[in-house]
Design an enzyme around this catalytic site. Structure first.
Site, PDB file in Angstrom:
ATOM      1  N   HIS A   1       0.874  -1.181   0.000  1.00 18.33           N
ATOM      2  CA  HIS A   1       0.000   0.000   0.000  1.00 18.33           C
ATOM      3  C   HIS A   1       0.904   1.222   0.000  1.00 18.33           C
ATOM      4  O   HIS A   1       1.054   1.912   1.012  1.00 18.33           O
ATOM      5  CB  HIS A   1      -0.923  -0.002   1.220  1.00 18.33           C
ATOM      6  CG  HIS A   1      -1.858  -1.173   1.294  1.00 18.33           C
ATOM      7  ND1 HIS A   1      -1.436  -2.437   1.671  1.00 18.33           N
ATOM      8  CD2 HIS A   1      -3.180  -1.283   1.038  1.00 18.33           C
ATOM      9  CE1 HIS A   1      -2.476  -3.261   1.654  1.00 18.33           C
ATOM     10  NE2 HIS A   1      -3.545  -2.586   1.273  1.00 18.33           N
TER      11      HIS A   1
ATOM     12  N   SER B   1       7.090   5.449   2.530  1.00 17.20           N
ATOM     13  CA  SER B   1       7.874   4.212   2.589  1.00 17.20           C
ATOM     14  C   SER B   1       8.563   3.856   1.278  1.00 17.20           C
ATOM     15  O   SER B   1       9.705   3.361   1.304  1.00 17.20           O
ATOM     16  CB  SER B   1       6.992   3.057   3.060  1.00 17.20           C
ATOM     17  OG  SER B   1       5.796   2.970   2.320  1.00 17.20           O
TER      18      SER B   1
ATOM     19  N   GLU C   1       0.008   0.386  -5.561  1.00 18.52           N
ATOM     20  CA  GLU C   1      -0.979   1.375  -5.119  1.00 18.52           C
ATOM     21  C   GLU C   1      -2.207   1.248  -6.011  1.00 18.52           C
ATOM     22  O   GLU C   1      -2.095   1.260  -7.230  1.00 18.52           O
ATOM     23  CB  GLU C   1      -0.411   2.790  -5.190  1.00 18.52           C
ATOM     24  CG  GLU C   1      -1.399   3.888  -4.898  1.00 18.52           C
ATOM     25  CD  GLU C   1      -2.063   3.746  -3.531  1.00 18.52           C
ATOM     26  OE1 GLU C   1      -3.311   3.883  -3.468  1.00 18.52           O
ATOM     27  OE2 GLU C   1      -1.354   3.471  -2.533  1.00 18.52           O
TER      28      GLU C   1
ATOM     29  N   GLY D   1      -3.568  -3.882  -2.773  1.00 18.76           N
ATOM     30  CA  GLY D   1      -2.486  -4.309  -1.902  1.00 18.76           C
ATOM     31  C   GLY D   1      -2.665  -5.702  -1.349  1.00 18.76           C
ATOM     32  O   GLY D   1      -1.689  -6.445  -1.174  1.00 18.76           O
TER      33      GLY D   1
ATOM     34  N   ASP E   1       0.865  -1.780   4.943  1.00 12.34           N
ATOM     35  CA  ASP E   1       0.453  -0.565   5.653  1.00 12.34           C
ATOM     36  C   ASP E   1      -0.867  -0.078   5.060  1.00 12.34           C
ATOM     37  O   ASP E   1      -0.913   0.945   4.379  1.00 12.34           O
ATOM     38  CB  ASP E   1       1.569   0.484   5.502  1.00 12.34           C
ATOM     39  CG  ASP E   1       1.171   1.830   6.054  1.00 12.34           C
ATOM     40  OD1 ASP E   1       0.284   1.885   6.915  1.00 12.34           O
ATOM     41  OD2 ASP E   1       1.749   2.847   5.613  1.00 12.34           O
TER      42      ASP E   1
END
Length: 287
Positions: A41, A102, A120, A146, A166
């Site tokens: 994600h 990230s 994404e 994700g 995440d």
């Protein structure tokens, strides 16, 4: 709810998550063999803290802004350096404008032989991510869900690396998906490092999630949490947690040093932390 991380970029939860992530990346770089990072994600990759959404939320001021304004003990500063070096490299001296998500943090620590797969689903965010990471042959971006990525892209051909999960936690079943997704991926790649992030508003969901993970009977599962506010208001984000499956062997000792300081800085002296093993080691008491 339509989650937009621009409102929250650089907040206390990002600081906690990214400081720990960079410690894991630091150890992956410690061996010459190639590794792969799978970010399920990924978000936009880089965030402008002077943009309208970041300014309106202002959460970064109590997160990365606060951390960079204080001087930490030498041992803590050393542990934070892989993270803060990337933040500083994005910004002019003495001015904090851009914050790395990230994928940008992972990119900064890739060597020529390493790879990053950044996933994404939201189309506009994915387009921004692609622009922010363009021109790097070590990186591939995908417009994909994700949860699908968590199952579809393990194990990587390098057979070494980490999976960061995440999710935005905008769906009611994200906690259960996090546990079931980990179980499915771990069956395919038991030696990978899995880094899972989750929000803490109250204790019930976080504790139920921990029980689910214990039932999976994995070999080594380390849990770290920080609380920056009391749990009396379950409508707000009061803390954040991370679960690291197959953590580097020194990570627990490092977090024993790092977490108390982060909790104190980000919680304005009243923050708390927890560090224990859900599987694999004797659990330590929450602080």
């Amino acid at each position: 709810m339509n989650y937009n991380h621009e409102f929250h970029a650089g907040n206390f939860a990002d600081v906690f998550k990214h400081a720990v992530l960079c410690r894991v990346l630091h150890y992956l770089r410690g061996k010459p063999a190639a590794f792969r990072v799978i970010d399920t994600h990924a978000g936009a990759g880089v965030y402008d803290l002077t943009g309208e959404k970041s300014t309106r939320g202002g959460e970064w001021q109590a997160g990365i802004g606060k951390l960079m304004a204080v001087q930490t003990p030498e041992a803590v500063a050393k542990l934070l350096s892989p993270y803060l070096e990337v933040v500083r490299a994005l910004n002019e001296r003495d001015r904090l404008r851009f914050y790395p998500g990230s994928p940008a943090l992972a990119r900064a620590w890739l060597r020529p032989q390493d790879r990053l797969l950044a996933c994404e689903l939201e189309p506009k965010t994915a387009a921004v991510l692609r622009r922010n990471l363009r021109g790097d042959v070590r990186i591939k971006t995908l417009v994909v869900d994700g949860w699908t990525a968590l199952k579809a892209y393990v194990p990587p051909k390098e057979r070494r690396g980490l999976v960061l999960v995440d999710p935005p936690f905008e769906a009611e079943n994200d906690f259960s998906q996090l546990a079931s997704g980990l179980a499915a991926a771990h069956r395919k790649w038991a030696t990978g490092v899995y880094v899972l992030w989750y929000p803490i508003k109250g204790r019930s969901e976080a504790d139920a999630f921990a029980k689910r993970l214990r039932r999976l009977a994995l070999n080594k599962v380390l849990r770290a949490e920080i609380l920056v506010a009391p749990l009396s208001d379950p409508s707000r984000l009061n803390g954040a947690g991370m679960v690291i499956v197959n953590p580097p062997w020194r990570l627990e000792n490092e977090l024993c040093v790092l977490l108390p300081v982060l909790a104190s800085i980000l919680g304005e002296g009243t923050g708390k932390f927890r560090l224990d093993w859900l599987a694999g080691e004797e659990p330590s008491a929450p602080q």
